[in-house]
Design an enzyme around this catalytic site. Structure first.
Site, short mmCIF file in Angstrom:
data_model
loop_
_atom_site.label_atom_id
_atom_site.label_comp_id
_atom_site.label_asym_id
_atom_site.label_seq_id
_atom_site.Cartn_x
_atom_site.Cartn_y
_atom_site.Cartn_z
CG HIS A 163 -1.81 -0.87 1.48
ND1 HIS A 163 -1.29 -2.13 2.01
CD2 HIS A 163 -3.31 -1.09 1.21
CE1 HIS A 163 -2.37 -3.08 2.03
NE2 HIS A 163 -3.57 -2.54 1.85
CG ASP A 184 1.75 -1.09 3.33
OD1 ASP A 184 1.04 -0.75 4.25
OD2 ASP A 184 1.29 -1.83 2.54
#
Length: 441
Positions: free
Chosen positions: A100, A103
């Site tokens: 993501h 992340d």
């Protein structure tokens, strides 16, 4: 000293090895149905569960002591996280990873800082990929963690939230393209509702349809060659999510004319939550022409939530791979481990053991599925079972050669009296078990 420095690189040593840091079944260069095992499986390690989750749950804080979780400059910690991530990917020998946007990069305190931070970390990931040869299976945007998304992203009642989500997806899609990603995933973590008392279902569905159409338009504008994927999930964190299962996603895509533009990324644990088998969701995706990729994990039938455990069932995965192989295998997709170690598994060794075991299970299941394909008695039985529909009479019905009235008239005139025949479920289950257990070496 890095977090994984003391651990050896994982190599294939065969089923007789006692080395806990070796693959027993995953021999990446072994040919299965004429194709390398690595190319069949296309294994990916996920960034979020492996490097972002702190080991917290709703009853307590994080239990993990990861060096990249320490307080400090957010971008410096993101750099450290990337260093450790690619060290792990390299030691496992996995060809792909997934992420993501949040992340890999800190969000910052404004939308502009988000864009700048993410671009800076995309540069870092590009260098890491070049240094290691590891590729991006897919990228996505986190449209569910920040409080702004409490009522959804694309389905939010506030159009500014919709616009912020669009900004994230635009940047994540372009980063995925720059990094050579094979796919881009759209997971509507909070695209759903908690109560119908404050929800306009028609409006939210139309908002979501417009959002997806905008993503498709931008994909074509920028020339992104990867696949767009929606990941179905029935609930959690919302009570009901609009991408409930594969069939629901197909209906949604068809409503907005996107059925040829977007496919599905199927997660095993999400199938469990939807009351389906993993096998069912994969078979249904192929039947509907929207199969894309897989999140390999498992749930717990005794729990009503997403436990995201590492897969360990050869039986379940054999049937999943059977469907994938008989339909030509992965094209852009692969097997991404959307899985995390348990909250009590606090050591770096635990992360490695989790991936080793799961990759070995995939390897065994792949070979068992190949055995089923090579002696495809399941397909032969299905062909025989539906043979009547391949006759002139069956084809005429499907081609519109009969109306309801004319077909009923023909049935009466021929005085038909069809009889039930055995479905032979028990025999077919035995065939599957023979492939799983008899082919063990």
């Amino acid at each position: 000293m890095s977090y994984f420095e003391h651990l050896p690189a994982v190599r294939y040593e065969g089923p007789q090895t006692d080395n806990p840091f070796a693959y027993r079944h995953y021999d990446k260069d072994k040919l299965v149905l004429g194709k390398r095992m690595e190319d069949h499986l296309r294994v990916a390690v996920c960034y979020w569960h492996t490097f972002v989750w702190p080991g917290a749950d709703m009853f307590g804080p994080g239990t993990f002591e990861r060096p990249w979780h320490h307080a400090g400059d957010a971008l410096e910690m993101a750099h450290a996280k990337a260093d450790h991530a690619f060290e792990l990917f390299s030691k496992l020998g996995t060809p792909f990873y997934t992420f993501h946007d949040l992340d890999v990069a800190p969000e910052g305190d404004s939308i502009k800082s988000y864009v700048n931070n993410f671009k800076a970390m995309t540069d870092v990931l590009a260098r890491k990929q070049e240094q290691t040869g590891i590729k991006l299976l897919w990228g996505t945007a986190n449209l569910f963690s920040h409080p702004r998304y409490a009522a959804g992203a694309a389905t939010n009642p506030n159009p500014d939230v919709f616009a912020f989500a669009a900004t994230q997806v635009l940047n994540a899609l372009e980063a995925t393209q720059r990094l050579g990603g094979a796919n881009y995933v759209l997971w509507g973590g909070r695209e759903g509702y908690e109560t119908l008392l404050n929800t306009d279902l028609k409006r939210e569905r139309e908002q979501l349809g417009r959002f997806m159409s905008m993503v498709v338009e931008h994909k074509h504008k920028t020339g992104f060659k990867g696949a767009l994927l929606i990941e179905p999930k029935p609930q959690e964190p919302t009570k009901h999510q609009y991408d409930y299962d594969v069939a629901t996603v197909h209906g949604f895509l068809t409503q907005f004319g996107l059925q040829d533009e977007i496919r599905v990324n199927i997660e095993a644990n999400h199938a469990t939550l939807a009351g389906h088998s993993f096998h069912h969701e994969i078979a249904n995706a192929f039947a509907l022409g929207i199969f894309g990729s897989v999140d390999a994990n498992r749930g717990d039938a005794q729990n009503g939530w997403d436990t995201d455990q590492f897969p360990n069932s050869v039986e379940e995965l054999t049937l999943a791979f059977y469907e994938i192989l008989r339909n030509g295998g992965f094209t852009t997709g692969g097997m991404n481990f959307d899985a995390k170690v348990r909250r009590q598994s606090i050591d770096p060794e635990d992360i490695v053991h989790g991936h080793i075991g799961a990759i070995d299970v995939l390897a065994v299941a792949l070979e068992r599925a190949a055995h089923l394909i090579e002696h495809d008695r399941l397909a032969a039985f299905k062909q025989q079972r539906y043979a009547g529909w391949d006759s002139d009479f069956g084809r005429k019905i499907l081609a519109g050669g009969y109306s309801l009235e004319s077909l009923a008239s023909d049935a009466v005139q021929r005085n038909i009296a069809p009889r039930h025949v055995s479905g032979q479920q028990e025999r077919l289950e035995n065939i599957v078990n023979q492939a799983i257990f008899s082919s063990a070496k």
